[in-house]
Write an enzyme that holds these catalytic residues in place. Structure first.
Site, PDB file in Angstrom:
ATOM      1  CG  PHE A  12      -1.320   1.695   1.278  1.00 13.23           C
ATOM      2  CD1 PHE A  12      -2.087   2.124   0.149  1.00 13.23           C
ATOM      3  CD2 PHE A  12      -1.375   2.125   3.053  1.00 13.23           C
ATOM      4  CE1 PHE A  12      -2.523   3.100   1.001  1.00 13.23           C
ATOM      5  CE2 PHE A  12      -1.915   2.715   3.701  1.00 13.23           C
ATOM      6  CZ  PHE A  12      -2.435   3.604   2.255  1.00 13.23           C
ATOM      7  CG  ASP A  32       6.389  -6.598  -2.456  1.00 12.10           C
ATOM      8  OD1 ASP A  32       6.136  -5.760  -1.827  1.00 12.10           O
ATOM      9  OD2 ASP A  32       5.621  -7.661  -1.924  1.00 12.10           O
ATOM     10  CG  ASN A  33       7.210 -11.266   0.411  1.00 15.76           C
ATOM     11  OD1 ASN A  33       7.266 -10.276   0.340  1.00 15.76           O
ATOM     12  ND2 ASN A  33       7.824 -12.026   1.451  1.00 15.76           N
ATOM     13  CG  LEU A  72       8.115   1.207   3.229  1.00 18.18           C
ATOM     14  CD1 LEU A  72       9.474   2.231   2.854  1.00 18.18           C
ATOM     15  CD2 LEU A  72       7.110   2.206   2.485  1.00 18.18           C
ATOM     16  CE  LYS A 104      29.782  -3.140   7.817  1.00 15.57           C
ATOM     17  NZ  LYS A 104      29.730  -4.305   8.650  1.00 15.57           N
ATOM     18  NE  ARG A 105      27.830  -5.460  -0.360  1.00 14.19           N
ATOM     19  CZ  ARG A 105      27.047  -5.066  -1.964  1.00 14.19           C
ATOM     20  NH1 ARG A 105      27.799  -4.129  -2.694  1.00 14.19           N
ATOM     21  NH2 ARG A 105      25.626  -4.681  -2.672  1.00 14.19           N
ATOM     22  CE1 TYR A 144       3.938  -3.955  11.439  1.00 15.85           C
ATOM     23  CE2 TYR A 144       3.822  -2.562  13.172  1.00 15.85           C
ATOM     24  CZ  TYR A 144       3.424  -2.815  11.849  1.00 15.85           C
ATOM     25  OH  TYR A 144       3.953  -1.465  11.379  1.00 15.85           O
ATOM     26  CE1 TYR A 158      22.910  -4.351  11.915  1.00 16.59           C
ATOM     27  CE2 TYR A 158      25.068  -3.535   9.904  1.00 16.59           C
ATOM     28  CZ  TYR A 158      23.942  -5.002  10.502  1.00 16.59           C
ATOM     29  OH  TYR A 158      24.441  -6.144  10.262  1.00 16.59           O
ATOM     30  NE  ARG A 185      -3.358  -2.066   7.611  1.00 14.27           N
ATOM     31  CZ  ARG A 185      -2.868  -1.139   6.552  1.00 14.27           C
ATOM     32  NH1 ARG A 185      -1.364  -0.343   7.542  1.00 14.27           N
ATOM     33  NH2 ARG A 185      -2.018  -2.002   5.598  1.00 14.27           N
TER      34      ARG A 185
HETATM   35  P1  NAD Z   1       1.827  -3.366   3.291  1.00 13.23           P
HETATM   36  O1  NAD Z   1       1.372  -4.870   3.786  1.00 13.23           O
HETATM   37  O2  NAD Z   1       0.441  -2.916   1.710  1.00 13.23           O
HETATM   38  O3  NAD Z   1       2.623  -3.142   2.918  1.00 13.23           O
HETATM   39  C1  NAD Z   1       3.871  -4.052   2.986  1.00 13.23           C
HETATM   40  C2  NAD Z   1       5.144  -4.482   1.919  1.00 13.23           C
HETATM   41  O4  NAD Z   1       5.843  -5.232   2.578  1.00 13.23           O
HETATM   42  C3  NAD Z   1       3.999  -5.923   1.037  1.00 13.23           C
HETATM   43  O5  NAD Z   1       3.977  -5.486  -0.580  1.00 13.23           O
HETATM   44  C4  NAD Z   1       4.495  -7.407   0.972  1.00 13.23           C
HETATM   45  O6  NAD Z   1       4.416  -8.191  -0.091  1.00 13.23           O
HETATM   46  C5  NAD Z   1       5.529  -7.317   1.428  1.00 13.23           C
HETATM   47  N1  NAD Z   1       6.384  -7.748   2.431  1.00 13.23           N
HETATM   48  C6  NAD Z   1       6.550  -8.873   3.928  1.00 13.23           C
HETATM   49  N2  NAD Z   1       7.432  -8.812   4.333  1.00 13.23           N
HETATM   50  C7  NAD Z   1       8.442  -8.496   2.801  1.00 13.23           C
HETATM   51  C8  NAD Z   1       9.254 -10.076   2.750  1.00 13.23           C
HETATM   52  N3  NAD Z   1      10.170 -10.577   4.108  1.00 13.23           N
HETATM   53  N4  NAD Z   1       9.874  -9.675   2.044  1.00 13.23           N
HETATM   54  C9  NAD Z   1       9.761  -8.658   0.743  1.00 13.23           C
HETATM   55  N5  NAD Z   1       9.066  -7.668   1.166  1.00 13.23           N
HETATM   56  C10 NAD Z   1       7.686  -8.461   1.671  1.00 13.23           C
HETATM   57  O7  NAD Z   1       1.632  -2.328   4.421  1.00 13.23           O
HETATM   58  P2  NAD Z   1       1.821  -0.950   4.049  1.00 13.23           P
HETATM   59  O8  NAD Z   1       0.720  -0.867   5.048  1.00 13.23           O
HETATM   60  O9  NAD Z   1       2.219  -0.624   3.053  1.00 13.23           O
HETATM   61  O10 NAD Z   1       2.683  -0.996   5.121  1.00 13.23           O
HETATM   62  C11 NAD Z   1       4.733  -0.482   4.917  1.00 13.23           C
HETATM   63  C12 NAD Z   1       5.508  -0.379   5.966  1.00 13.23           C
HETATM   64  O11 NAD Z   1       4.619   0.401   6.392  1.00 13.23           O
HETATM   65  C13 NAD Z   1       5.073  -1.324   7.064  1.00 13.23           C
HETATM   66  O12 NAD Z   1       6.746  -1.579   7.502  1.00 13.23           O
HETATM   67  C14 NAD Z   1       4.431  -0.427   7.549  1.00 13.23           C
HETATM   68  O13 NAD Z   1       4.832  -1.962   9.331  1.00 13.23           O
HETATM   69  C15 NAD Z   1       4.890   0.089   7.762  1.00 13.23           C
HETATM   70  N6  NAD Z   1       3.726   1.006   8.983  1.00 13.23           N
HETATM   71  C16 NAD Z   1       2.537   0.800   8.131  1.00 13.23           C
HETATM   72  C17 NAD Z   1       1.341   1.913   8.720  1.00 13.23           C
HETATM   73  C18 NAD Z   1       0.191   2.194   7.796  1.00 13.23           C
HETATM   74  O14 NAD Z   1      -0.611   2.399   8.410  1.00 13.23           O
HETATM   75  N7  NAD Z   1       0.065   1.671   6.833  1.00 13.23           N
HETATM   76  C19 NAD Z   1       1.568   1.996  10.123  1.00 13.23           C
HETATM   77  C20 NAD Z   1       2.813   2.127  10.249  1.00 13.23           C
HETATM   78  C21 NAD Z   1       3.727   1.528  10.313  1.00 13.23           C
HETATM   79  N1  UDP Z   2     -11.265  -2.034  14.277  1.00 17.84           N
HETATM   80  C1  UDP Z   2     -12.368  -2.735  14.486  1.00 17.84           C
HETATM   81  N2  UDP Z   2     -12.772  -2.879  13.663  1.00 17.84           N
HETATM   82  C2  UDP Z   2     -12.175  -3.469  12.279  1.00 17.84           C
HETATM   83  C3  UDP Z   2     -11.469  -3.072  12.062  1.00 17.84           C
HETATM   84  C4  UDP Z   2     -10.794  -2.209  13.695  1.00 17.84           C
HETATM   85  O1  UDP Z   2     -13.193  -1.806  15.799  1.00 17.84           O
HETATM   86  O2  UDP Z   2     -12.813  -4.361  11.853  1.00 17.84           O
HETATM   87  C5  UDP Z   2     -10.004  -1.430  15.217  1.00 17.84           C
HETATM   88  C6  UDP Z   2      -8.998  -1.941  16.166  1.00 17.84           C
HETATM   89  O3  UDP Z   2      -9.363  -3.234  16.865  1.00 17.84           O
HETATM   90  C7  UDP Z   2      -8.532  -1.369  16.319  1.00 17.84           C
HETATM   91  C8  UDP Z   2      -8.590   0.499  15.475  1.00 17.84           C
HETATM   92  O4  UDP Z   2      -9.904  -0.415  15.510  1.00 17.84           O
HETATM   93  O5  UDP Z   2      -9.580  -0.589  18.141  1.00 17.84           O
HETATM   94  C9  UDP Z   2      -7.591  -0.187  14.284  1.00 17.84           C
HETATM   95  O6  UDP Z   2      -6.945  -0.875  13.967  1.00 17.84           O
HETATM   96  P1  UDP Z   2      -6.606  -1.428  12.842  1.00 17.84           P
HETATM   97  O7  UDP Z   2      -5.991  -2.889  12.407  1.00 17.84           O
HETATM   98  O8  UDP Z   2      -6.843  -0.689  11.398  1.00 17.84           O
HETATM   99  O9  UDP Z   2      -4.866  -0.018  12.982  1.00 17.84           O
HETATM  100  P2  UDP Z   2      -4.705  -0.708  14.564  1.00 17.84           P
HETATM  101  O10 UDP Z   2      -4.870  -1.800  15.818  1.00 17.84           O
HETATM  102  O11 UDP Z   2      -2.515  -1.064  13.839  1.00 17.84           O
HETATM  103  O12 UDP Z   2      -3.787   0.640  14.697  1.00 17.84           O
END
Ligand code: NAD
Ligand code: UDP
Length: 312
Positions: A12, A32-33, A72, A104-105, A144, A158, A185
């Protein structure tokens, strides 16, 4: 030209980041995987002359040459990161070690997308970067939140030990187009449920709060953060407008003009009660603050899900 690696680039946030970097003229390698990402998120980039995709799991070493790394890769939705909790830890620990070893490399600057989850069920509101958090080390969310905490530790070690040029972003709940229908979510669940006429599943009584940031605001901040290298972070990035989940559900029902009702389900274990970023540091260092209001961002996200679900 800047050669930039985006790990998790088919996810995303990663796919929006690839778009913005390419618009700015960068040469982007997306790795990405597809664990939680999708080919659909990057299909439109496949013929872009400066976009390259490599299918790779970052728990294995990666060898390439770039100037900057946006790290990410890691599933972000609780549903996704709990499917294979051990793998989530491996991605955060082994994956981050591999990306730091690469940085680093090749002497690349590396930015980690950490999370507000490092604050756990916070006892301080709003949460400043100096707060050490309240995290359960053995709970269902630990793979997580403890994973992100050790990823931050690795970044700092690092930096201190090997002089790697780092930056840590702590991202708070972000939403927008390209969230998957099955993302799990709150915002994506509520919109999909409202559009289908299904009950909106509010966990607990819905009084828990979150602060939701629209994706374009967040991406702008990530790019700005990569550009300032006077300190290693961490820097909170998010929208400080705090709202209860019940209010979010009601807002989405109104905006989608849905006839759906709200149903309550049990609150997941260790679900944080309140979450709201203190973004003073980002304001000061980046001159940044979110601009997109929740209603406006929700409208755009609703359009995205209407397209995905083929609803007129
Ligand atoms: P997402 O799940 O849509 O994206 C994560 C991506 O990483 C996916 O495309 C997945 O296939 C790839 N991935 C997972 N494990 C992998 C691996 N071992 N090797 C290669 N690729 C791998 O999630 P997102 O919302 O886009 O989040 C992106 C980053 O931002 C993450 O690090 C997440 O922890 C961080 N983040 C997001 C939010 C949010 O609200 N969206 C909040 C806090 C932190
Ligand atoms: N949540 C909810 N209904 C849903 C999904 C999530 O009420 O269908 C709640 C969840 O329990 C949390 C908040 O919404 O209190 C945000 O959850 P989300 O999974 O979006 O993010 P995170 O918990 O990682 O902040």
């Amino acid at each position: 030209m800047n050669r930039i690696l985006v790990t998790g680039g088919a996810g995303f946030l990663g796919s929006h980041l690839c778009d913005s970097l390419l618009e700015k003229g960068a040469d982007v390698i997306c790795v990405d995987n597809f664990f939680s990402g999708s080919k659909d998120n990057i299909r439109h980039l496949s013929s872009h002359p400066y976009f390259e995709f490599t299918r790779h799991d970052i728990i294995h070493p990666l060898f390439l040459e770039v100037d900057k790394i946006f790290h990410l890769a890691c599933p972000a939705s609780p549903i996704h990161y709990q499917i294979n909790a051990i793998k989530t830890v491996k991605t955060n620990v082994m994956g981050t070690i591999n990306m730091l070893g690469l940085a680093k490399r090749i002497k690349a600057r590396i930015l980690l997308t950490s999370s507000s989850e490092v604050y756990g069920d916070a006892k301080v509101h709003p949460q400043p970067e100096g707060y050490w958090g309240n995290v359960n080390p053995i709970g269902l969310r630990s793979c997580y939140d403890e994973g992100k905490r050790v990823a931050e530790t690795l970044m700092m070690d690092y930096h201190r030990q090997n002089k790697v040029d780092i930056q840590i972003a702590r991202i708070f709940n972000t939403y927008g187009p390209r969230m998957a229908v099955n993302d799990g979510r709150a915002i994506s669940n509520f919109i999909v449920q409202a559009l289908k006429g299904d009950p909106l599943t509010v966990y607990g009584d819905g009084s828990q709060t979150r602060s939701f940031c629209y994706v374009s605001d967040l991406i702008q901040a990530l790019i700005a953060l990569m550009e300032i290298n006077e300190f290693p972070g961490p820097v909170n990035l998010g929208n400080p407008e705090e709202i209860s989940l019940l209010e979010v559900a009601e807002k989405i029902i109104k905006l989608t003009k849905s006839s759906s009702k709200i149903t309550h389900k049990s609150l997941p274990a260790d679900d944080p009660l309140r979450r709201c970023p203190d973004i003073s540091l980002a304001k000061k260092k980046l001159g940044w603050e979110p601009r997109v209001k929740l209603e406006e961002g929700l409208e755009k996200t609703i359009s995205h899900f209407k397209d995905k679900l083929s609803i007129q």
